[in-house]
Enzyme design. Structure first.
Site, short mmCIF file in Angstrom:
data_model
loop_
_atom_site.label_atom_id
_atom_site.label_comp_id
_atom_site.label_asym_id
_atom_site.label_seq_id
_atom_site.Cartn_x
_atom_site.Cartn_y
_atom_site.Cartn_z
N TYR A 142 0.83 -1.21 0.00
CA TYR A 142 0.00 0.00 0.00
C TYR A 142 0.87 1.26 0.00
O TYR A 142 0.43 2.32 -0.45
CB TYR A 142 -0.90 0.03 1.24
CG TYR A 142 -2.25 -0.60 1.05
CD1 TYR A 142 -2.37 -1.92 0.60
CD2 TYR A 142 -3.42 0.10 1.32
CE1 TYR A 142 -3.61 -2.50 0.44
CE2 TYR A 142 -4.66 -0.48 1.16
CZ TYR A 142 -4.76 -1.79 0.72
OH TYR A 142 -5.99 -2.36 0.57
N LYS A 192 3.20 -15.25 1.68
CA LYS A 192 3.52 -16.10 0.54
C LYS A 192 5.03 -16.30 0.52
O LYS A 192 5.73 -15.81 -0.37
CB LYS A 192 3.04 -15.43 -0.76
CG LYS A 192 1.53 -15.44 -0.94
CD LYS A 192 0.99 -16.75 -1.50
CE LYS A 192 1.38 -16.94 -2.96
NZ LYS A 192 0.90 -18.25 -3.48
N ASP A 224 -2.85 -17.88 0.19
CA ASP A 224 -3.89 -18.44 -0.69
C ASP A 224 -4.53 -19.66 -0.03
O ASP A 224 -5.76 -19.82 -0.04
CB ASP A 224 -3.33 -18.77 -2.09
CG ASP A 224 -2.09 -19.66 -2.05
OD1 ASP A 224 -1.46 -19.80 -0.97
OD2 ASP A 224 -1.75 -20.24 -3.10
N ASP A 248 -6.36 -7.16 3.74
CA ASP A 248 -7.51 -6.51 3.11
C ASP A 248 -8.42 -7.57 2.50
O ASP A 248 -9.64 -7.57 2.71
CB ASP A 248 -7.00 -5.54 2.04
CG ASP A 248 -8.14 -4.74 1.41
OD1 ASP A 248 -9.05 -4.33 2.15
OD2 ASP A 248 -8.10 -4.56 0.18
N ASP A 252 -12.20 -9.26 4.13
CA ASP A 252 -13.48 -9.22 3.41
C ASP A 252 -14.07 -10.62 3.30
O ASP A 252 -15.28 -10.82 3.45
CB ASP A 252 -13.31 -8.63 1.99
CG ASP A 252 -13.64 -7.14 1.95
OD1 ASP A 252 -13.43 -6.47 2.97
OD2 ASP A 252 -14.10 -6.66 0.88
#
Ligand code: IPM
Ligand code: MG
Length: 367
Positions: A142, A192, A224, A248, A252
């Protein structure tokens, strides 16, 4: 001693509507529990842009640095889509997070019994779910440099950089371990490390910090696979710690486990201030929902539960936070539903304001 101070930034879209219900709750605490807050209010996001040509005025930024807690509604809307990137409503929120250095973002995903049927997942997968995602909030892709859109040869290249220092990973890991100690003593770190060097470092530093918390059972997962496990059997998790971008996305996904995005609060915490309270901003996880703004359809619960988090994490009023959360649970158990929570036959939705009133009545009943 002066009263604790709160800066309210309602923002855009449904932000002002849901914040109006939080104000009712704050007034209730003043009137019925003699808990007084010094409340001030200002603009953020598109509404600040309309007034000042910037999504966060410097004076507002300065105020946010001084208060004990900031409560934010939501920012953004189609009206601002065409604005230059540098003045988009979201930049106001990102500036608050960055300049207040709110590195630890707590996003609980809790499935209320009364709403277990609303999740798109099977009831037994989500019933009783209570997990906490700790998202790093002030670094990573970000904010990393270099960034931008540059010309290279005869085409353009979009660039963002994932970058984490050891100390940035260390401090957010510590806040996650501290939380795990107060909860189920289980922490899963997601990155990751199979693809990204920043992920390798993340895993090493989290493992190192874990040595200071031998009671916490630490595990690691590729992000993932973590997303997949969150949908498969979310109750295997207690606290999850992850970076800014993965957090983020994962938060969600976790939100949908609970039935509605309209339910989820968040706390963004930084280092302790001189008075011992952490720098803090509280906001619902949902956005500004421009499609339903101004119609009394929004669910104020996420924003009200964000205020409950401020009672717990900023104001050392854990029992009052419990009281407010119990009031929300009671109202839901009584079948009171805003439009986002419909599904049962014969239930008429209440308005945003009626939901706020019902929660205040439940608070009255708790005395
Ligand atoms: C969130 C939002 C923000 C983010 C946007 C509004 C900048 O999606 O808080 O999750 O990407 O962090
Ligand atoms: Mg998001």
């Amino acid at each position: 001693m002066s009263n604790p101070s709160i800066l309210i930034l309602p923002g855009d879209g449904i932000g002002p509507e849901v914040m109006a219900e939080v104000k009712k709750v704050i007034s209730w605490y003043g009137a019925k529990r003699d808990v007084q807050f010094d409340v001030s209010e200002d603009l953020v996001g598109g509404s600040a842009y309309d007034a000042h040509g910037t999504p966060l005025h410097d004076d507002t930024m300065a105020k946010a640095q001084e208060v004990d807690a900031v409560l934010l509604g939501a920012v953004g809307g189609p009206k601002y889509d065409a604005l230059d990137f540098s003045v988009k409503p979201e930049r106001g929120l990102l500036r608050l997070r960055k300049e207040m250095d709110l590195y630890s973002n707590l996003r609980p995903a809790q499935c209320f019994d009364a709403l277990a049927d609303f999740s798109s997942l099977k009831k037994d997968v989500v019933a009783g779910l209570d997990i906490m995602i700790v998202r790093e909030l002030t670094s990573g892709i970000y904010f990393g440099e270099p960034r931008g859109i540059i010309e290279e040869g005869n085409e353009r290249v979009g660039i963002n950089t994932q970058r984490y220092t050891e100390s940035e990973i260390d401090r957010v890991a510590r806040s996650a371990f501290e939380l795990a100690m107060r909860r189920g003593k289980k922490l899963c770190s997601m990155e990751k490390a199979n693809v990204m060097e920043s992920g390798i470092l993340w895993r090493e530093v989290v493992t190192e910090v874990g040595k200071d918390y031998p009671e916490v059972e630490l595990s690691h997962m590729y992000a993932d696979a973590g997303a997949m496990q969150l949908c498969r059997w979310p109750k295997q998790f207690d606290v999850i710690v992850t970076d800014n971008l993965f957090g983020d996305l994962l938060s969600d996904a976790a939100a949908m486990l609970t039935g509605s995005l309209g339910m989820l609060p968040s706390a963004s915490l930084g280092a302790p201030m001189a008075n011992g309270r952490p720098k803090a901003l509280y906001e619902p996880v949902h956005g500004s929902a421009p499609d339903i703004a101004g119609q009394g359809k929004a669910n104020p619960i996420a924003c009200i539960l964000s205020f409950a988090m401020s009672l717990r994490y900023s104001f050392d009023m854990g029992a009052e936070a419990d009281r407010l959360e119990a009031a929300v649970e009671k109202v839901l158990a009584d079948g009171v539903r805003t439009a986002d929570l419909l599904g049962e036959e014969g239930v008429t939705p209440v308005t945003t304001s009626e939901m706020g009133d019902a929660i205040v009545s439940a608070l009255d009943a708790s005395l």
